[in-house]
Scaffold this active site. Structure first.
Site, mmCIF file in Angstrom:
data_model
loop_
_atom_site.group_PDB
_atom_site.id
_atom_site.type_symbol
_atom_site.label_atom_id
_atom_site.label_comp_id
_atom_site.label_asym_id
_atom_site.label_seq_id
_atom_site.Cartn_x
_atom_site.Cartn_y
_atom_site.Cartn_z
ATOM 1 N N HIS A 42 5.572 5.938 -0.898
ATOM 2 C CA HIS A 42 6.334 4.777 -1.174
ATOM 3 C C HIS A 42 5.610 3.429 -0.836
ATOM 4 C CE1 HIS A 42 6.775 5.253 3.157
ATOM 5 N NE2 HIS A 42 7.116 3.957 3.240
ATOM 6 N N HIS B 296 0.704 -1.078 0.033
ATOM 7 C CA HIS B 296 0.001 0.168 0.041
ATOM 8 C C HIS B 296 0.822 1.086 0.041
ATOM 9 C CE1 HIS B 296 1.114 -0.347 4.082
ATOM 10 N NE2 HIS B 296 0.994 0.880 4.199
#
Length: 201
Positions: A137, A55
């Site tokens: 990220h 995620h």
């Protein structure tokens, strides 16, 4: 409830990113390698993040109480955004949390704006969120070291996003899970009907 707000990769993108990780880091053990009869891997060893957990965090909330939970949900109802895509095309090592990650070289303005909006919504709910620079990220490996061998080649994965979510971080005997508690589809603005229902007129 330990929570965060973020973007969930599609099942197809999660599998594609896991496939890239296996090919670019051939010496890394599989995230599903351990069975119930095998000893638990020591914390100090590199640990691949399960693909199901891939995620992009927008805002880490930490442990929030019921009042903060209700308030932040109400605040997030007013957050607007349009669909965008994020291309994961680089990797990096972060010394603090000791993680290897995949990230976009050029994060889209829509993503950065959304992150700012949800962080503001969290602060308005009385949640003490971090104020450091936002760096989107996907965490790939935990418990890594600075001298960990870099991937053989960079990822090249473009992910489409049309909603964001409130996740809960739940510890289980088999590892951490991130169930989605609530979702918000992207929309550029409220319709006239929505504004009337919310008393904005």
């Amino acid at each position: 409830m330990r929570s965060f707000i973020g973007l969930d990769l599609s099942a197809q993108d999660k599998l594609a990113l896991e496939n890239w990780r296996e090919k670019s880091l051939p010496g890394l053990p599989s995230s599903n390698a351990r069975t119930a009869n095998q000893p638990k891997v020591p914390v100090r060893q590199p640990k691949p993040v399960p693909a199901a957990n891939f995620h992009i965090t927008l805002c880490f909330l930490g442990n929030i109480n019921d009042r903060q939970h209700e308030t932040v949900i109400a605040n997030l109802d007013d957050v607007t955004a349009t669909p965008f895509e994020v291309t994961l095309d680089m990797t990096a090592f972060w010394q603090g949390p000791k993680i290897l990650l995949a990230a976009p070289t050029a994060p889209p303005a829509s993503l950065m704006s959304l992150a700012a909006s949800v962080n503001s919504a969290a602060r308005q709910a009385g949640i003490d969120v971090e104020r450091r620079e936002y760096r989107p990220h996907v965490t790939l490996i935990r418990n890594t070291k600075e001298d960990y061998p870099p991937p053989l080649f960079a990822p090249q994965l473009t992910c489409q996003f049309s909603q964001f979510h409130l996740f809960e971080s739940v510890s289980t005997p088999s590892g951490v899970r991130y169930p989605v508690k609530q979702s918000w589809p992207f929309r550029s603005s409220h319709s006239v009907r929505e504004k009337l229902q919310r008393g904005h007129f």
